[in-house]
Design a protein around this motif. Sequence first.
Motif, mmCIF file in Angstrom:
data_model
loop_
_atom_site.group_PDB
_atom_site.id
_atom_site.type_symbol
_atom_site.label_atom_id
_atom_site.label_comp_id
_atom_site.label_asym_id
_atom_site.label_seq_id
_atom_site.Cartn_x
_atom_site.Cartn_y
_atom_site.Cartn_z
ATOM 1 N N ASP A 1 -2.337 6.216 -2.266
ATOM 2 C CA ASP A 1 -2.833 7.536 -1.874
ATOM 3 C C ASP A 1 -1.724 8.538 -2.120
ATOM 4 O O ASP A 1 -0.552 8.169 -2.272
ATOM 5 N N HIS B 1 -3.096 4.686 7.529
ATOM 6 C CA HIS B 1 -2.815 3.258 7.725
ATOM 7 C C HIS B 1 -2.488 2.860 9.162
ATOM 8 O O HIS B 1 -2.461 1.670 9.467
ATOM 9 N N ALA C 1 0.881 -1.167 0.000
ATOM 10 C CA ALA C 1 0.000 0.000 0.000
ATOM 11 C C ALA C 1 0.913 1.209 0.000
ATOM 12 O O ALA C 1 1.655 1.423 0.965
ATOM 13 N N THR D 1 -3.249 -0.398 -4.099
ATOM 14 C CA THR D 1 -3.662 0.542 -3.056
ATOM 15 C C THR D 1 -2.690 1.707 -3.034
ATOM 16 O O THR D 1 -1.491 1.526 -2.819
ATOM 17 N N ARG E 1 -4.567 2.361 -8.766
ATOM 18 C CA ARG E 1 -5.865 1.849 -8.325
ATOM 19 C C ARG E 1 -6.580 1.109 -9.443
ATOM 20 O O ARG E 1 -7.240 0.085 -9.202
#
Length: 262
Positions: free
Chosen positions: A68, A91, A42, A66, A61
Amino acid sequence: MTENTTSTAPIGLLTGKVVFITGASRGIGAAAARLFASEGAAVVLAARSTDALDRIVTEIRADGGTADAVPLDLADRASIRAAVDHVERLHGRLDGAFNNGAVVQQQPGPLDTTSDKDIDEQFAVNFRSHWTAMTAEAALMRQSGGGAIVNTSSIGSRRANPALPAYGAMKRALNSITETAAVTWAPESIRVNGITPGGTATEMMEKWEAATPGIIEANNAATPLGRMAEPREIAEVAAWLLSDRASYVTGAIIPVDGGAGA
């Protein structure tokens, strides 16, 4: 000259890990974002160019990963700490960090013509930012029992660097704090390593070529493999260092330079 045609299928090298990447909007950082996500991490991507980050996040994505993004100004210590705090909010932990952001000297040239502005920027972005980032990252890693940090240095840190003296000096200083952090945090199960890429096909190299025509040709001539690295080739080494496969590697400064430093 032999072109690189390697295409490596993902093996889950970073499955289950939360990894923070600075300088993730382009070049090695962007390649690392895509690679780490494909290997199961992630990823949280950080850079000043949020539009570029958003495009990479959307791409990851769409491929089922995953990801951001968080804005980051490496010259601003508060911005660095805020970005790491954002990882914690997302997280609750941090397993790996790839401190990759950097700037090249605005005006390449001899030591005695390097401007105070260049020196100050090199210090803030290519040295102090890594110190600030590492301490914030380590503080979050401690909460979950450890982690791994990789700092991107440069082949220019390993020898005299008449064309980029301030850049080379700050990258050599980065090697020092990388080794010191490794020794300091080893009892807390935080591994810290560095990589020293040689010439790599990035926008930074293109800018240097524009300022000093012939740099890429000279680089290739001085590199036993006869070419620049692709950004993913550098990211592959960082991925291994961040993985559990490198569990006994800390305090290393690893050349990734096609033999140019040999």
